[in-house]
Design an enzyme around this catalytic site. Structure first.
Site, PDB file in Angstrom:
ATOM      1  N   ASP A  32       0.854  -1.196   0.000  1.00 34.71           N
ATOM      2  CA  ASP A  32       0.000   0.000   0.000  1.00 34.71           C
ATOM      3  C   ASP A  32       0.890   1.247   0.000  1.00 34.71           C
ATOM      4  O   ASP A  32       1.975   1.237   0.577  1.00 34.71           O
ATOM      5  CB  ASP A  32      -0.897   0.024   1.260  1.00 34.71           C
ATOM      6  N   THR A  36      -4.832   6.613   0.572  1.00 34.93           N
ATOM      7  CA  THR A  36      -6.028   6.796   1.416  1.00 34.93           C
ATOM      8  C   THR A  36      -6.010   5.854   2.621  1.00 34.93           C
ATOM      9  O   THR A  36      -6.755   6.068   3.573  1.00 34.93           O
ATOM     10  CB  THR A  36      -7.347   6.553   0.619  1.00 34.93           C
ATOM     11  N   GLY A  37      -5.199   4.820   2.584  1.00 40.78           N
ATOM     12  CA  GLY A  37      -5.106   3.892   3.714  1.00 40.78           C
ATOM     13  C   GLY A  37      -4.325   4.503   4.869  1.00 40.78           C
ATOM     14  O   GLY A  37      -3.710   5.563   4.723  1.00 40.78           O
ATOM     15  N   ILE A  60       1.602   0.369  -6.435  1.00 42.01           N
ATOM     16  CA  ILE A  60       1.415  -0.734  -7.394  1.00 42.01           C
ATOM     17  C   ILE A  60       1.976  -0.360  -8.759  1.00 42.01           C
ATOM     18  O   ILE A  60       2.075  -1.208  -9.639  1.00 42.01           O
ATOM     19  CB  ILE A  60      -0.081  -1.121  -7.545  1.00 42.01           C
ATOM     20  N   SER A  84     -12.491   7.105  -5.276  1.00 43.93           N
ATOM     21  CA  SER A  84     -13.547   8.115  -5.214  1.00 43.93           C
ATOM     22  C   SER A  84     -14.136   8.410  -6.600  1.00 43.93           C
ATOM     23  O   SER A  84     -13.399   8.761  -7.535  1.00 43.93           O
ATOM     24  CB  SER A  84     -12.984   9.399  -4.601  1.00 43.93           C
ATOM     25  N   SER A 123     -16.798  -3.212  -9.180  1.00 44.75           N
ATOM     26  CA  SER A 123     -17.746  -2.408  -8.392  1.00 44.75           C
ATOM     27  C   SER A 123     -19.132  -2.456  -9.013  1.00 44.75           C
ATOM     28  O   SER A 123     -19.272  -2.575 -10.243  1.00 44.75           O
ATOM     29  CB  SER A 123     -17.255  -0.960  -8.366  1.00 44.75           C
ATOM     30  N   TYR A 147     -14.364   6.427 -12.797  1.00 49.00           N
ATOM     31  CA  TYR A 147     -14.115   5.339 -11.851  1.00 49.00           C
ATOM     32  C   TYR A 147     -14.788   4.061 -12.339  1.00 49.00           C
ATOM     33  O   TYR A 147     -14.167   2.990 -12.400  1.00 49.00           O
ATOM     34  CB  TYR A 147     -14.659   5.743 -10.467  1.00 49.00           C
ATOM     35  N   VAL A 192     -21.596   6.581   3.580  1.00 46.54           N
ATOM     36  CA  VAL A 192     -22.674   7.089   4.432  1.00 46.54           C
ATOM     37  C   VAL A 192     -22.647   6.499   5.855  1.00 46.54           C
ATOM     38  O   VAL A 192     -22.837   7.240   6.835  1.00 46.54           O
ATOM     39  CB  VAL A 192     -24.050   6.878   3.732  1.00 46.54           C
ATOM     40  N   ARG A 216     -30.021   1.078  -1.008  1.00 49.20           N
ATOM     41  CA  ARG A 216     -28.700   0.515  -1.317  1.00 49.20           C
ATOM     42  C   ARG A 216     -28.648  -0.924  -0.811  1.00 49.20           C
ATOM     43  O   ARG A 216     -29.420  -1.312   0.073  1.00 49.20           O
ATOM     44  CB  ARG A 216     -27.590   1.298  -0.588  1.00 49.20           C
TER      45      ARG A 216
HETATM   46  N1  LIG Z   1     -16.001   0.216  -0.044  1.00 48.21           N
HETATM   47  C1  LIG Z   1     -16.896  -0.104  -0.966  1.00 48.21           C
HETATM   48  O1  LIG Z   1     -18.110  -0.090  -0.705  1.00 48.21           O
HETATM   49  C2  LIG Z   1     -16.464  -0.511  -2.359  1.00 48.21           C
HETATM   50  C3  LIG Z   1     -17.452  -0.727  -3.336  1.00 48.21           C
HETATM   51  C4  LIG Z   1     -17.055  -1.104  -4.610  1.00 48.21           C
HETATM   52  C5  LIG Z   1     -15.719  -1.304  -4.893  1.00 48.21           C
HETATM   53  N2  LIG Z   1     -14.775  -1.078  -3.932  1.00 48.21           N
HETATM   54  C6  LIG Z   1     -13.366  -1.300  -4.293  1.00 48.21           C
HETATM   55  O2  LIG Z   1     -12.725  -2.024  -3.251  1.00 48.21           O
HETATM   56  C7  LIG Z   1     -11.339  -1.657  -3.180  1.00 48.21           C
HETATM   57  C8  LIG Z   1     -10.972  -1.250  -1.754  1.00 48.21           C
HETATM   58  O3  LIG Z   1     -11.754  -0.115  -1.406  1.00 48.21           O
HETATM   59  P1  LIG Z   1     -11.844   0.487   0.075  1.00 48.21           P
HETATM   60  O4  LIG Z   1     -13.246   0.860   0.314  1.00 48.21           O
HETATM   61  O5  LIG Z   1     -11.145  -0.407   1.033  1.00 48.21           O
HETATM   62  O6  LIG Z   1     -11.041   1.855  -0.110  1.00 48.21           O
HETATM   63  P2  LIG Z   1      -9.718   2.401   0.632  1.00 48.21           P
HETATM   64  O7  LIG Z   1      -9.456   3.757   0.087  1.00 48.21           O
HETATM   65  O8  LIG Z   1      -9.883   2.266   2.098  1.00 48.21           O
HETATM   66  O9  LIG Z   1      -8.620   1.363   0.129  1.00 48.21           O
HETATM   67  C9  LIG Z   1      -7.859   1.520  -1.061  1.00 48.21           C
HETATM   68  C10 LIG Z   1      -6.408   1.335  -0.688  1.00 48.21           C
HETATM   69  O10 LIG Z   1      -5.585   1.373  -1.869  1.00 48.21           O
HETATM   70  C11 LIG Z   1      -4.414   2.099  -1.555  1.00 48.21           C
HETATM   71  N3  LIG Z   1      -3.830   2.623  -2.808  1.00 48.21           N
HETATM   72  C12 LIG Z   1      -4.366   3.557  -3.636  1.00 48.21           C
HETATM   73  N4  LIG Z   1      -3.530   3.789  -4.663  1.00 48.21           N
HETATM   74  C13 LIG Z   1      -2.449   2.962  -4.485  1.00 48.21           C
HETATM   75  C14 LIG Z   1      -1.249   2.741  -5.204  1.00 48.21           C
HETATM   76  N5  LIG Z   1      -0.979   3.421  -6.326  1.00 48.21           N
HETATM   77  N6  LIG Z   1      -0.372   1.823  -4.742  1.00 48.21           N
HETATM   78  C15 LIG Z   1      -0.621   1.136  -3.586  1.00 48.21           C
HETATM   79  N7  LIG Z   1      -1.738   1.322  -2.858  1.00 48.21           N
HETATM   80  C16 LIG Z   1      -2.643   2.222  -3.300  1.00 48.21           C
HETATM   81  C17 LIG Z   1      -4.888   3.196  -0.624  1.00 48.21           C
HETATM   82  O11 LIG Z   1      -3.844   3.791   0.142  1.00 48.21           O
HETATM   83  C18 LIG Z   1      -5.882   2.433   0.239  1.00 48.21           C
HETATM   84  O12 LIG Z   1      -5.263   1.865   1.380  1.00 48.21           O
HETATM   85  C19 LIG Z   1     -11.147  -0.579  -4.224  1.00 48.21           C
HETATM   86  O13 LIG Z   1     -10.658  -1.175  -5.419  1.00 48.21           O
HETATM   87  C20 LIG Z   1     -12.547  -0.040  -4.448  1.00 48.21           C
HETATM   88  O14 LIG Z   1     -12.689   0.524  -5.729  1.00 48.21           O
HETATM   89  C21 LIG Z   1     -15.110  -0.675  -2.684  1.00 48.21           C
END
Ligand SMILES: NC(=O)c1ccc[n+]([C@@H]2O[C@H](COP(=O)([O-])OP(=O)(O)OC[C@H]3O[C@@H](n4cnc5c(N)ncnc54)[C@H](O)[C@@H]3O)[C@@H](O)[C@H]2O)c1
Length: 324
Positions: A32, A36-37, A60, A84, A123, A147, A192, A216
């Site tokens: 990571d 955003t993590g 990545i 986002s 997604s 997205y 939300v 939802r």
């Molecule tokens: N949360 C939901 O309801 C939801 C719904 C549909 C899809 N998703 C997908 O699930 C996945 C995880 O989402 P989440 O909700 O945990 O979001 P999140 O933002 O908490 O997790 C995404 C992680 O990816 C890391 N990241 C971003 N760009 C990076 C890079 N270039 N190299 C290494 N790390 C990188 C961020 O730091 C973060 O820790 C994503 O692919 C998102 O599109 C989530």
């Protein structure tokens, strides 16, 4: 037991998945860049597992780092993304770099490293605002944001790259609204459930867009982790390469608010007496969304079923230490 690489391990879903797999005795490698993590999420994983958890900080998009992270890995769960929808409009090139070029980097490197299974986050956004509910995997995609386009392109690349190498099984999961502990509540892009819980705990009125009638499909992150664990070990059966992951149940925002208030009340927290603050519906927001889970049930044999009251209770207990 397998060795798993989770990209996006410092994020909401990645850290919950990591905790679940570590609890089951698996070995987890996290990657990571903390865009955003959070470090707290990684620290929790490290504290719980000792040598069965390793972490690589970086992007990545860094081929050497990705190759190093893949040493000895059986299953990749690719979650890292620019997540986002709003930001994807503001910064299309960045979204494409992380979500499409980044996907290809991890996918290609995993193939080269001899990884058996490559599970990646798609997604429900790929369906757009198609009114034909429940949304089935066969429903024609209708992406309405950069997205959503990036997630659909991942699925299309995964499909055509099987022509180059069919040794690695690539499986895309169309997540619906995933919620659970440690989901970010900060900023305009926050989901939300964490936003409303945070507002109630601060004594502020949660903002509800529209009249509360929008619906939802909310899916608890622990259920998603079990689906991923099952596919990682057993594969997906071979008939299909894309699956919805949701509950198949529609919950209105008004019902969600009542569930949050009920869970807080059971723990002695009173919500703001004036109730939520209603604001006009935002143009472009999807009004109703619910996934069909029939393919998941039939092919994988597991369907998310944690009810909202239980899932919200788990957030309040694990993240805030609030017990009934
Ligand atoms: N949360 C939901 O309801 C939801 C719904 C549909 C899809 N998703 C997908 O699930 C996945 C995880 O989402 P989440 O909700 O945990 O979001 P999140 O933002 O908490 O997790 C995404 C992680 O990816 C890391 N990241 C971003 N760009 C990076 C890079 N270039 N190299 C290494 N790390 C990188 C961020 O730091 C973060 O820790 C994503 O692919 C998102 O599109 C989530």
């Amino acid at each position: 037991m397998a060795t798993w690489l989770i990209t996006g391990a410092a994020g909401f879903i990645g850290s919950n998945l990591g905790a679940h797999l570590l609890e089951r005795g698996e070995t987890v490698i996290g990657l990571d860049d903390f865009s955003t993590g959070t470090r707290d999420n990684v620290d929790r994983l490290a504290a719980s597992a000792g040598a069965r958890f390793r972490f690589h900080e970086g992007s990545i998009l860094d081929p050497a780092l990705v190759a190093r992270s893949l040493l000895g890995v059986d299953v990749v769960v690719h979650l890292a993304a620019q997540v986002s929808v709003q930001r994807s409009f503001e910064d299309v090139a960045y979204t494409n770099a992380v979500n499409v070029a980044g996907f290809l980097e991890v996918h290609g490197a995993a193939e080269k490293a001899g990884v058996q299974r490559f599970i990646y986050a798609s997604s429900c956004a790929v369906y757009g605002d198609n009114p034909a509910l429940p949304l089935r995997e066969e429903t024609p995609p209708q992406p309405l944001s950069p997205y959503a386009v990036s997630k659909l392109v991942n699925e299309q690349y995964a499909e055509v790259l099987r022509l180059r190498c069919d040794k690695m099984d690539a499986i895309g999961l169309r997540f619906f609204n995933i919620y659970g502990p440690w989901q970010d509540h900060r900023g305009g892009y926050a989901a939300v459930i964490p936003r409303w819980i945070d507002a109630c705990l601060r004594g502020e009125r949660p903002i509800v867009f529209g009249d509360g009638g929008a619906t939802r499909d909310f899916c608890f992150v622990g259920d998603l982790a079990r689906v991923i664990e099952t596919i990682g070990h057993n594969g997906a059966g071979g008939n299909f390469r894309v699956f919805n992951v949701g509950t198949g149940v529609a919950t209105s925002l008004a019902e969600l608010y009542a569930a949050i208030v009920g869970a807080l009340g059971a723990r002695g927290v009173k919500p703001p007496p004036e109730g939520p603050l209603h604001q006009p519906w935002r143009a472009g927001d999807i009004v109703h969304s619910r996934g069909s889970v029939e393919r998941l049930r039939r092919e994988i044999g597991i369907v998310p079923s944690t009810d909202l009251a239980t899932g919200i209770g788990r957030i309040l207990e694990e993240q805030y230490g609030l017990r009934p």
